[in-house]
Design an enzyme around this catalytic site. Structure first.
Site, short mmCIF file in Angstrom:
data_model
loop_
_atom_site.label_atom_id
_atom_site.label_comp_id
_atom_site.label_asym_id
_atom_site.label_seq_id
_atom_site.Cartn_x
_atom_site.Cartn_y
_atom_site.Cartn_z
N CYS A 202 -3.11 -17.58 15.20
CA CYS A 202 -2.70 -16.82 16.39
C CYS A 202 -2.86 -17.73 17.60
O CYS A 202 -3.71 -18.62 17.60
CB CYS A 202 -3.60 -15.60 16.60
SG CYS A 202 -3.33 -14.33 15.36
N CYS B 45 -8.14 -12.14 19.27
CA CYS B 45 -8.76 -10.94 19.81
C CYS B 45 -10.10 -10.77 19.11
O CYS B 45 -10.19 -10.94 17.90
CB CYS B 45 -7.89 -9.72 19.52
SG CYS B 45 -6.16 -10.02 19.87
N ARG C 40 -8.18 -8.72 10.99
CA ARG C 40 -7.98 -9.77 10.01
C ARG C 40 -8.82 -10.99 10.32
O ARG C 40 -8.48 -12.08 9.90
CB ARG C 40 -6.50 -10.16 9.97
CG ARG C 40 -5.63 -8.97 9.73
CD ARG C 40 -4.60 -9.18 8.66
NE ARG C 40 -4.02 -7.90 8.36
CZ ARG C 40 -3.17 -7.26 9.17
NH1 ARG C 40 -2.77 -7.83 10.29
NH2 ARG C 40 -2.72 -6.08 8.85
N ASP D 138 -10.95 -0.68 13.89
CA ASP D 138 -11.44 -0.81 12.52
C ASP D 138 -12.90 -1.27 12.51
O ASP D 138 -13.30 -2.08 13.35
CB ASP D 138 -10.59 -1.84 11.75
CG ASP D 138 -9.18 -1.33 11.50
OD1 ASP D 138 -9.01 -0.10 11.33
OD2 ASP D 138 -8.25 -2.16 11.48
N LYS E 126 -2.91 4.47 7.04
CA LYS E 126 -3.03 5.05 8.38
C LYS E 126 -3.01 6.58 8.29
O LYS E 126 -2.10 7.15 7.72
CB LYS E 126 -1.86 4.59 9.23
CG LYS E 126 -1.83 3.09 9.47
CD LYS E 126 -0.61 2.69 10.26
CE LYS E 126 -0.50 1.20 10.42
NZ LYS E 126 -0.19 0.50 9.16
N ASP F 244 -6.98 3.79 10.50
CA ASP F 244 -6.67 3.11 9.24
C ASP F 244 -7.88 3.34 8.35
O ASP F 244 -8.98 2.85 8.65
CB ASP F 244 -6.40 1.62 9.50
CG ASP F 244 -5.22 1.12 8.66
OD1 ASP F 244 -5.03 1.65 7.54
OD2 ASP F 244 -4.52 0.22 9.11
N ARG G 297 0.82 -1.21 0.00
CA ARG G 297 0.00 0.00 0.00
C ARG G 297 0.85 1.26 0.00
O ARG G 297 0.44 2.30 -0.47
CB ARG G 297 -0.91 -0.03 1.23
CG ARG G 297 -1.69 1.22 1.48
CD ARG G 297 -2.77 0.98 2.51
NE ARG G 297 -3.71 -0.03 2.06
CZ ARG G 297 -4.43 -0.79 2.88
NH1 ARG G 297 -4.32 -0.66 4.18
NH2 ARG G 297 -5.28 -1.67 2.39
N TYR G 298 2.03 1.17 0.59
CA TYR G 298 2.91 2.32 0.70
C TYR G 298 4.09 2.14 -0.25
O TYR G 298 4.44 1.01 -0.59
CB TYR G 298 3.41 2.45 2.14
CG TYR G 298 2.32 2.71 3.15
CD1 TYR G 298 1.71 3.96 3.23
CD2 TYR G 298 1.89 1.71 4.01
CE1 TYR G 298 0.71 4.20 4.16
CE2 TYR G 298 0.89 1.94 4.95
CZ TYR G 298 0.30 3.19 5.02
OH TYR G 298 -0.69 3.43 5.93
N ARG H 79 7.39 -0.06 1.39
CA ARG H 79 7.30 -1.16 2.34
C ARG H 79 6.07 -2.01 2.09
O ARG H 79 5.07 -1.53 1.54
CB ARG H 79 7.30 -0.65 3.78
CG ARG H 79 6.21 0.37 4.09
CD ARG H 79 6.71 1.30 5.20
NE ARG H 79 5.67 2.18 5.71
CZ ARG H 79 5.29 3.32 5.12
NH1 ARG H 79 5.82 3.66 3.96
NH2 ARG H 79 4.37 4.07 5.65
N CYS I 246 -10.38 -8.30 16.00
CA CYS I 246 -9.28 -8.38 15.04
C CYS I 246 -9.68 -7.95 13.63
O CYS I 246 -10.66 -8.41 13.08
CB CYS I 246 -8.76 -9.80 14.97
SG CYS I 246 -7.44 -9.96 13.76
C1 LIG Z 1 0.59 -0.41 8.95
C2 LIG Z 1 1.00 -0.85 7.65
C3 LIG Z 1 2.33 -0.72 7.22
C4 LIG Z 1 3.40 -0.13 8.09
O1 LIG Z 1 3.14 1.23 8.36
P1 LIG Z 1 4.17 2.11 9.18
O2 LIG Z 1 3.47 3.41 9.38
O3 LIG Z 1 5.41 2.22 8.37
O4 LIG Z 1 4.43 1.40 10.48
C5 LIG Z 1 2.65 -1.15 5.97
N1 LIG Z 1 1.71 -1.68 5.14
C6 LIG Z 1 0.42 -1.80 5.52
C7 LIG Z 1 -0.56 -2.35 4.56
C8 LIG Z 1 0.01 -1.41 6.79
O5 LIG Z 1 -1.25 -1.55 7.16
S1 SF4 Z 2 -5.32 -8.71 16.49
FE1 SF4 Z 2 -5.76 -10.45 15.15
S2 SF4 Z 2 -3.81 -10.98 14.20
FE2 SF4 Z 2 -3.38 -9.73 16.02
S3 SF4 Z 2 -3.07 -11.19 17.70
FE3 SF4 Z 2 -5.23 -10.56 17.77
S4 SF4 Z 2 -6.27 -12.12 16.55
FE4 SF4 Z 2 -4.10 -12.29 16.04
#
Ligand SMILES: *Cc1c(COP(=O)(O)O)cnc(C)c1O
Ligand code: SF4
Length: 413
Positions: free
Chosen positions: A168, A172, A177, A336, A380, A373, A155-156, A159, A175
């Protein structure tokens, strides 16, 4: 230790630094010795005697035992907790609940009778989870949209997020995801990483790889070492980051052997997911110290959650406690809007109030960056309380942490 089968083409290049058999053996013995002289807390001893009378103290300190004995159903949870109506209803009314998993260690921190206890609310499902609110979605961050190959979110510019497992040790309830981690299957398997590794190799602009999931530190040592060595072998990857909740929910996993694997891949950073100051136990302190002593800079990530940590005093205690464990607060996330998250979400104003209550009032290092986010894949977005109060001619009016107004001679061009 599980044996990893590496096929020919998966054999990492010889330039990568694997730890020797001898070193592994030495650390393994040290881990065993550590376990022999474990000084379990009275809390753990009481919990073991009550719920796992057949287990030894050594079992308790083994992360594999912890995983094997995690609670995975509401029925199992009912052995440890007096469940409230709201906690039982998902089992009675809906068969197909999102996955549950809580390690015995984390269960030992939960209050048997109080369903309102913050840690308990973060892990035990309630019926509200099955009510979809306005604007909620199963993939609110559109991670699938930004995924050029399986398990990569790019996305960025410089990175990527690399989702290396769906597993996991504890799930949580809020979560992001949950649509992905939901399977509670074992790890995706190292073969499935190939397209992602190839993508990173073919994109020289990627200088930072954030290894996440699921929880990467739930994988066996050889898988972690294999993954990190493959990433390290890519020249343009400058830094590697691991996102994990393991030190907080399964501190037994942070063995000397693991730490000695991790320290070979510097510069390596770890972001640890913490929710509440009740997580800051002596076991967690030791896990964090081991990682910090290996030269790994530790950051924290916390999700702002209604009725759990949406309070200045609670958040201050957590952030200050983290600094004592040598963890530098990094992000505070607005929750989220995943499906069924309404009961966890606070107004954004709440997050701003918390930042206002921290900044200036305590150590600057204890103040995380508050971010939302952006739904739809915007990434973010940082939010700060507004400390400006307009202008007075050539002066910018600024409000300090005590609410007093100060004048700064500011040029306009
Ligand atoms: C959070 C995140 C990152 C890392 O973001 P930083 O601000 O550099 O810590 C990279 N890719 C995705 C998709 C993210 O959600
Ligand atoms: S937030 Fe989601 S990915 Fe992170 S530890 Fe909790 S369950 Fe696992």
């Amino acid at each position: 230790m599980t044996k990893v089968e590496l096929s020919e083409e998966e054999e990492p290049p010889s330039t990568t630094r694997f730890i020797s058999e001898e070193e592994i053996l030495r650390e393994y013995i040290q881990d065993r010795l550590d376990r022999d002289k474990t000084n379990l807390s009275p809390r753990s001893i009481e919990f073991i005697q009550r719920y796992f009378p057949e287990a030894t103290e050594k079992d308790w300190t083994s992360w594999r035992w912890q995983l094997k004995n995690s609670a995975k159903t509401i029925g199992e949870l009912s052995r440890f907790l007096n469940l409230s109506d709201n906690e039982i209803r998902p089992a009675l009314e809906i068969n197909n609940t999102l996955p549950i998993r809580i390690t015995p260690y984390y269960l030992s921190l939960l209050d048997r009778d109080n369903a309102e206890q913050p840690l308990r609310k973060s892990m035990v499902p309630v019926i509200d989870e099955f009510v979809a609110g306005t604007g909620e979605a199963s993939d609110p961050l559109s991670e699938e949209h930004d995924s050029p190959v399986p398990n990569i979110v790019h996305r960025y510019p410089d990175r990527v997020l690399f989702l290396v497992t769906g597993f996991c040790s504890s799930y949580c309830r809020y979560c992001t995801r949950s649509h992905m981690v939901a399977k509670d299957k074992c790890h995706v398997g190292i073969k499935a990483w190939e397209p992602a590794l190839q993508y990173i190799r073919q994109h020289p602009e990627i200088r930072d790889v954030l290894v996440s999931g699921g929880d990467p530190l739930t994988m066996p040592d050889p898988h972690i070492e294999y993954l990190l060595s493959r990433l390290r072998a890519i020249e343009h990857v400058e830094i590697i980051r691991i996102g994990t909740k393991v030190p907080a929910v399964l501190p037994q996993r942070i063995t000397r052997t693991l730490v000695n694997i991790l320290r070979k891949f510097h510069p390596l950073f770890i972001s640890i997911h913490f929710t509440h100051p009740d997580e800051l136990t002596p076991e967690v302190k030791e896990a964090c110290e081991r990682l910090a002593n290996a030269g790994i800079p530790l950051g924290s990530q916390t999700v702002l959650l209604r009725g759990i940590n949406d309070d200045v005093a609670v958040m201050k205690k957590l952030m200050q406690g983290l600094l004592k464990f040598r963890v530098r607060p990094y992000y505070l996330y607005q929750c989220d809007p995943i499906l069924g998250s309404a009961h966890f979400r606070t107004p954004v104003e709440k997050g701003l109030d918390i930042i206002r209550g921290l900044r200036g009032h305590t150590t600057g290092y204890a103040v995380p960056q508050y971010v939302v986010d952006a739904p739809g894949g915007g990434g973010k977005i940082p939010l700060l309380p507004d400390y400006t109060e307009g202008r007075d001619g050539d002066f910018l009016l600024l409000k300090n942490y005590q609410g007093k107004i100060f004048r700064y001679p500011d040029f306009t061009e």
